[in-house]
Design a protein around this motif. Sequence first.
Motif, PDB file in Angstrom:
ATOM      1  N   GLU A 190      -9.525  -6.645  -6.659  1.00  0.00           N
ATOM      2  CA  GLU A 190      -9.097  -6.100  -7.958  1.00  0.00           C
ATOM      3  C   GLU A 190      -7.622  -6.370  -8.201  1.00  0.00           C
ATOM      4  O   GLU A 190      -7.214  -6.664  -9.331  1.00  0.00           O
ATOM      5  CB  GLU A 190      -9.375  -4.600  -8.013  1.00  0.00           C
ATOM      6  CG  GLU A 190      -8.999  -3.986  -9.353  1.00  0.00           C
ATOM      7  CD  GLU A 190      -9.180  -2.487  -9.395  1.00  0.00           C
ATOM      8  OE1 GLU A 190      -8.857  -1.879 -10.445  1.00  0.00           O
ATOM      9  OE2 GLU A 190      -9.656  -1.896  -8.392  1.00  0.00           O
ATOM     10  N   ARG A 205      -3.545   7.562  -3.885  1.00  0.00           N
ATOM     11  CA  ARG A 205      -3.492   6.930  -5.203  1.00  0.00           C
ATOM     12  C   ARG A 205      -2.506   7.655  -6.120  1.00  0.00           C
ATOM     13  O   ARG A 205      -1.751   7.011  -6.865  1.00  0.00           O
ATOM     14  CB  ARG A 205      -4.896   6.910  -5.827  1.00  0.00           C
ATOM     15  CG  ARG A 205      -4.902   6.503  -7.288  1.00  0.00           C
ATOM     16  CD  ARG A 205      -6.291   6.420  -7.850  1.00  0.00           C
ATOM     17  NE  ARG A 205      -6.861   5.095  -7.632  1.00  0.00           N
ATOM     18  CZ  ARG A 205      -6.615   4.053  -8.424  1.00  0.00           C
ATOM     19  NH1 ARG A 205      -5.807   4.163  -9.463  1.00  0.00           N
ATOM     20  NH2 ARG A 205      -7.170   2.887  -8.181  1.00  0.00           N
ATOM     21  N   VAL A 249      -2.243  -1.157  -3.623  1.00  0.00           N
ATOM     22  CA  VAL A 249      -3.657  -0.933  -3.325  1.00  0.00           C
ATOM     23  C   VAL A 249      -3.828   0.446  -2.690  1.00  0.00           C
ATOM     24  O   VAL A 249      -3.075   0.821  -1.781  1.00  0.00           O
ATOM     25  CB  VAL A 249      -4.242  -2.032  -2.414  1.00  0.00           C
ATOM     26  CG1 VAL A 249      -4.357  -3.342  -3.174  1.00  0.00           C
ATOM     27  CG2 VAL A 249      -3.397  -2.236  -1.159  1.00  0.00           C
ATOM     28  N   ALA A 250      -4.828   1.171  -3.169  1.00  0.00           N
ATOM     29  CA  ALA A 250      -5.037   2.558  -2.746  1.00  0.00           C
ATOM     30  C   ALA A 250      -5.940   2.648  -1.524  1.00  0.00           C
ATOM     31  O   ALA A 250      -6.744   3.572  -1.408  1.00  0.00           O
ATOM     32  CB  ALA A 250      -5.620   3.361  -3.908  1.00  0.00           C
ATOM     33  N   THR A 251      -5.798   1.689  -0.615  1.00  0.00           N
ATOM     34  CA  THR A 251      -6.662   1.644   0.566  1.00  0.00           C
ATOM     35  C   THR A 251      -5.893   1.927   1.848  1.00  0.00           C
ATOM     36  O   THR A 251      -6.489   1.956   2.926  1.00  0.00           O
ATOM     37  CB  THR A 251      -7.310   0.257   0.694  1.00  0.00           C
ATOM     38  OG1 THR A 251      -6.273  -0.745   0.682  1.00  0.00           O
ATOM     39  CG2 THR A 251      -8.270   0.005  -0.465  1.00  0.00           C
ATOM     40  N   ASP A 272       0.792  -1.233   0.000  1.00  0.00           N
ATOM     41  CA  ASP A 272       0.000   0.000   0.000  1.00  0.00           C
ATOM     42  C   ASP A 272       0.825   1.284   0.000  1.00  0.00           C
ATOM     43  O   ASP A 272       0.250   2.373   0.040  1.00  0.00           O
ATOM     44  CB  ASP A 272      -0.942   0.018   1.212  1.00  0.00           C
ATOM     45  CG  ASP A 272      -0.196   0.242   2.520  1.00  0.00           C
ATOM     46  OD1 ASP A 272       0.798  -0.465   2.767  1.00  0.00           O
ATOM     47  OD2 ASP A 272      -0.609   1.111   3.303  1.00  0.00           O
ATOM     48  N   ASP A 319      -8.012  -0.682  -6.409  1.00  0.00           N
ATOM     49  CA  ASP A 319      -8.834  -0.086  -5.356  1.00  0.00           C
ATOM     50  C   ASP A 319      -9.261  -1.087  -4.299  1.00  0.00           C
ATOM     51  O   ASP A 319      -9.923  -0.717  -3.332  1.00  0.00           O
ATOM     52  CB  ASP A 319     -10.077   0.567  -5.972  1.00  0.00           C
ATOM     53  CG  ASP A 319      -9.737   1.829  -6.739  1.00  0.00           C
ATOM     54  OD1 ASP A 319      -8.927   2.626  -6.224  1.00  0.00           O
ATOM     55  OD2 ASP A 319     -10.269   2.019  -7.849  1.00  0.00           O
ATOM     56  N   SER A 320      -8.889  -2.351  -4.474  1.00  0.00           N
ATOM     57  CA  SER A 320      -9.243  -3.383  -3.494  1.00  0.00           C
ATOM     58  C   SER A 320      -8.318  -4.574  -3.682  1.00  0.00           C
ATOM     59  O   SER A 320      -7.637  -4.714  -4.712  1.00  0.00           O
ATOM     60  CB  SER A 320     -10.695  -3.834  -3.690  1.00  0.00           C
ATOM     61  OG  SER A 320     -10.837  -4.532  -4.918  1.00  0.00           O
TER      62      SER A 320
END
Length: 217
Positions: free
Chosen positions: A210, A194, A187-189, A169, A206-207
């Motif tokens: 994905e 991002r 991952v952009a969480t 991340d 995004d997950s």
Amino acid sequence: MREGVRHIVWDWNGTLLDDNHANLAAANHVCEMFGAPPRELEEWRRIFRRPLLPFYEELLGRSFADGEWERLDTAYNSYYRRLLPSCRLADGALETLGAWRAAGGTQSLLSMAAHDHLVPVITEHGLVPHFTRVDGRRHDTGADSKAEHLVNHLAAQDIDPATVVLIGDIDDDAHAARAAGARAILVATGLMSRERLEATGHPVADSLTEAVRMLHG
């Protein structure tokens, strides 16, 4: 991107574990200790980086005196661990781990969290059977990067880096993968925006679902 990938190395904090709130609260706790203003999550995601020591010196606006960095590190970890019971696995984590195993892939976990802290948490969540190896940070490095740890993690399993994708991340995950000869999906969480992840040139999802779909597709 997908050709030849047979093994995933998962990051933990901000990737498989949804702990942004705990990390931010711990960071704001040490900011208060050192007289710095608190930060909101989106601001933190724009500024957080490794190495941690110079980052915190810039954040606090001064250098550390003898013993202060150790004091900050101890206070951060103590506060974070108080909040750890409130942290849950990221959305889709169990399903994603299970699906990759069912598809015939292997996976392991590598975190910059201290090894002795990490293993009981992974065990408590019942995740150990999913992984061929679990490694936290076993020693500090001058660069304060995951790169050297990733090289050792793969060598200990006799895994060809060319068959590996690291899913993490922050941009240090991307740098580590590149240095080790592996690939990365970010991952952009987690704790980095991002835009900053995209600037690494690696794919951004995004997950977790994905991210693994990118490998299948």
